[in-house]
Design a protein around this motif. Structure first.
Motif, PDB file in Angstrom:
ATOM      1  N   LEU A   1       0.294  15.335   2.073  1.00  0.00           N
ATOM      2  CA  LEU A   1       1.493  14.063   1.182  1.00  0.00           C
ATOM      3  C   LEU A   1       2.496  15.471   0.859  1.00  0.00           C
ATOM      4  CD1 LEU A   1       0.867  12.320  -1.842  1.00  0.00           C
ATOM      5  CD2 LEU A   1       1.056  11.078   0.489  1.00  0.00           C
ATOM      6  N   CYS A   2       1.284  17.018   1.323  1.00  0.00           N
ATOM      7  CA  CYS A   2       1.911  17.535   0.979  1.00  0.00           C
ATOM      8  C   CYS A   2       2.495  18.223   2.209  1.00  0.00           C
ATOM      9  CB  CYS A   2       2.076  19.062  -0.285  1.00  0.00           C
ATOM     10  SG  CYS A   2       1.932  18.975  -1.685  1.00  0.00           S
ATOM     11  N   LEU A   3       1.472  18.134   3.365  1.00  0.00           N
ATOM     12  CA  LEU A   3       2.148  18.395   4.436  1.00  0.00           C
ATOM     13  C   LEU A   3       3.358  18.210   5.034  1.00  0.00           C
ATOM     14  CD1 LEU A   3       0.892  19.184   7.640  1.00  0.00           C
ATOM     15  CD2 LEU A   3      -0.838  17.449   7.594  1.00  0.00           C
ATOM     16  N   VAL A   4       3.235  15.932   5.056  1.00  0.00           N
ATOM     17  CA  VAL A   4       4.406  15.364   5.545  1.00  0.00           C
ATOM     18  C   VAL A   4       5.171  15.952   4.946  1.00  0.00           C
ATOM     19  CG1 VAL A   4       2.248  13.758   6.386  1.00  0.00           C
ATOM     20  CG2 VAL A   4       3.797  13.644   3.961  1.00  0.00           C
ATOM     21  N   THR A   5       5.404  16.282   3.492  1.00  0.00           N
ATOM     22  CA  THR A   5       6.725  16.115   3.265  1.00  0.00           C
ATOM     23  C   THR A   5       7.552  17.784   3.267  1.00  0.00           C
ATOM     24  OG1 THR A   5       6.047  15.264   0.978  1.00  0.00           O
ATOM     25  CG2 THR A   5       7.631  16.402   0.540  1.00  0.00           C
ATOM     26  N   VAL A   6       6.593  18.886   3.470  1.00  0.00           N
ATOM     27  CA  VAL A   6       7.024  20.454   4.349  1.00  0.00           C
ATOM     28  C   VAL A   6       7.697  19.675   5.303  1.00  0.00           C
ATOM     29  CG1 VAL A   6       5.285  20.983   2.949  1.00  0.00           C
ATOM     30  CG2 VAL A   6       5.049  20.917   5.246  1.00  0.00           C
TER      31      VAL A   6
ATOM     32  N   ASN B   1       5.564   9.489   7.128  1.00  0.00           N
ATOM     33  CA  ASN B   1       4.787   8.602   6.906  1.00  0.00           C
ATOM     34  C   ASN B   1       3.082   8.092   6.514  1.00  0.00           C
ATOM     35  OD1 ASN B   1       2.698   5.678   8.164  1.00  0.00           O
ATOM     36  ND2 ASN B   1       2.476   6.813  10.008  1.00  0.00           N
ATOM     37  N   VAL B   2       2.627   7.701   5.000  1.00  0.00           N
ATOM     38  CA  VAL B   2       2.136   7.673   4.183  1.00  0.00           C
ATOM     39  C   VAL B   2       0.742   6.757   4.498  1.00  0.00           C
ATOM     40  CG1 VAL B   2       3.009   8.512   2.864  1.00  0.00           C
ATOM     41  CG2 VAL B   2       2.510   6.157   2.966  1.00  0.00           C
ATOM     42  N   LYS B   3       0.763   6.202   5.463  1.00  0.00           N
ATOM     43  CA  LYS B   3      -0.202   4.699   6.294  1.00  0.00           C
ATOM     44  C   LYS B   3      -1.207   5.644   6.502  1.00  0.00           C
ATOM     45  CE  LYS B   3       2.902   1.308   7.401  1.00  0.00           C
ATOM     46  NZ  LYS B   3       2.855   0.596   8.729  1.00  0.00           N
TER      47      LYS B   3
ATOM     48  N   GLU C   1       0.906  -1.766   0.142  1.00  0.00           N
ATOM     49  CA  GLU C   1       0.423  -0.027  -0.247  1.00  0.00           C
ATOM     50  C   GLU C   1       0.811   1.054  -0.074  1.00  0.00           C
ATOM     51  OE1 GLU C   1      -4.754  -1.129   1.690  1.00  0.00           O
ATOM     52  OE2 GLU C   1      -2.827  -0.346   3.249  1.00  0.00           O
ATOM     53  N   GLU C   2       2.330   1.364   0.481  1.00  0.00           N
ATOM     54  CA  GLU C   2       2.542   2.641   1.173  1.00  0.00           C
ATOM     55  C   GLU C   2       3.154   2.592  -0.915  1.00  0.00           C
ATOM     56  OE1 GLU C   2       4.418   2.768   5.268  1.00  0.00           O
ATOM     57  OE2 GLU C   2       5.066   1.274   4.260  1.00  0.00           O
TER      58      GLU C   2
END
Length: 351
Positions: free
Chosen positions: A184-189, A315-317, A147-148
């Motif tokens: 996804l932008c949030l976890v990357t920034v 963490n994209v889960k 899934e990841e």
């Protein structure tokens, strides 16, 4: 020559006409690999293509298997392929470029004029089996789940967007929209060192997910005008945002981002909206706010996305909120279109 077999696939025949069909299993040609699909994420591009039978002003001219956010396992290797072997799990980058034009040779192949967002030859995520160019397959480490692995492609978009936005240590960032790309932008920034990140949306459920994955502030802007929303954002943050990442494509949100960004900052437009919009460009000019576009990603962004997940820095889960089997691909598209989900995941493999 493709052989006939059990290859259930979600084939788009025309606008709003998705059919589950058993198609031939493709055989890899030179430089290609055959893949058994494991998981496929659904995004707004898939929804738009399903509803309009095209994307980005280009109509599909033939039946096309939908899905481009894939994790797969190599089942056959074509001639000329040396870096992959049968059994390797991979994430796939859709849509090859020409690799001959000025943009490609400058290392910006995402801007290649022949690049297609939806390429019928290599966009086959919602199927049991597919083939793909081997040079657009990226090995997945063992500690990345199926899934990841299917989230690597949209994460690469966020990685490139943050590069375009020039996110740095200590930045205050506004993210408009808490859909999958916004989060996804949030976890990357956050991985790039931003210290305060405010996420806006018009639904509380998605904002709860934003808070869960690290947003320092969230704000529901339902019913607010762009200037009202910008004032509320500045009140929460105590100052304008250094950078705003617009992840909805909605003109009112683009306007909010321009108003809410500090003088000399930038608004990076990640979401795909109408090609013509009415937004306060004069305000952006007077504040020297740069407006930057984002189109896909390049090789380094894809490899960075793999590294971010493998290292645990991202963490994209928690972003995967709904799951469907391949047979329910239409329900997966409908759920994504409804706006209730963050990331819809389809299991393509027969476990």
């Amino acid at each position: 020559m493709a052989k006939t077999g059990s290859n259930l696939s979600a084939v788009l025949q025309g606008a709003n006409d998705l059919r589950m069909i058993d198609v031939p299993i493709p055989e890899p040609e030179y430089g290609e690999v055959q893949l058994r699909q494991l998981n496929c994420g659904i995004c707004g591009t898939d929804v738009h293509t399903w509803k309009q039978a095209g994307f980005g002003g280009k109509a599909l001219t033939e039946p096309t298997v939908l899905g481009h956010e894939s994790s797969s396992v190599v089942t056959k290797v074509g001639e000329g392929v040396t870096h992959l072997k049968v059994g390797d799990r991979v994430a796939t980058e859709p849509g090859p470029a020409c690799y001959q034009c000025k943009k490609c040779k400058a290392g910006r192949y995402n801007l290649c004029p022949v690049m297609q967002v939806i390429n019928p030859q290599y966009v086959s995520g919602l199927s049991r089996y597919a083939k793909h160019r081997a040079d657009l397959c990226y090995k997945l480490p063992d500690n990345i789940s199926d899934e990841e692995g299917a989230v690597i492609e949209p994460l690469a978009v966020a990685v490139y967007a943050c590069k375009r936005a020039n996110i740095g240590m200590g930045d205050t960032v506004l993210i408009c929209g808490s859909g999958s790309i916004g989060l996804l932008c949030l976890v990357t920034v956050l991985a790039r060192g931003a210290t305060r990140v405010l996420v806006t949306d018009i639904g509380d459920d998605k904002l709860k997910v934003a808070k869960k994955v690290g947003a320092t502030h969230t704000l529901n802007v339902r019913g607010l005008s762009p200037t009202e929303a910008a004032a509320a954002i500045e009140e929460v943050l105590g100052e304008p945002a250094d950078v705003s990442m617009e992840c909805t494509g909605v003109p009112s949100c683009v306007s909010t981002a321009i108003y809410a960004t500090t003088r000399g900052g930038n608004v990076t437009m990640v979401g795909m909206g109408d090609l013509v919009q009415e937004v306060p460009l004069g305000t952006a000019a007077m504040k020297e706010v740069d407006i930057r576009g984002v189109l896909r990603y390049c090789h380094d962004d894809f490899t960075t996305a793999v590294s971010l997940v493998a290292s645990g820095k991202v963490n994209v889960k928690p972003l995967i909120t709904h799951r469907f089997p391949l047979e329910k691909s239409l329900a997966a598209l409908q759920t994504t279109a409804s706006g209730v989900a963050v990331k819809v995941m389809v299991r393509c493999a027969e476990d």
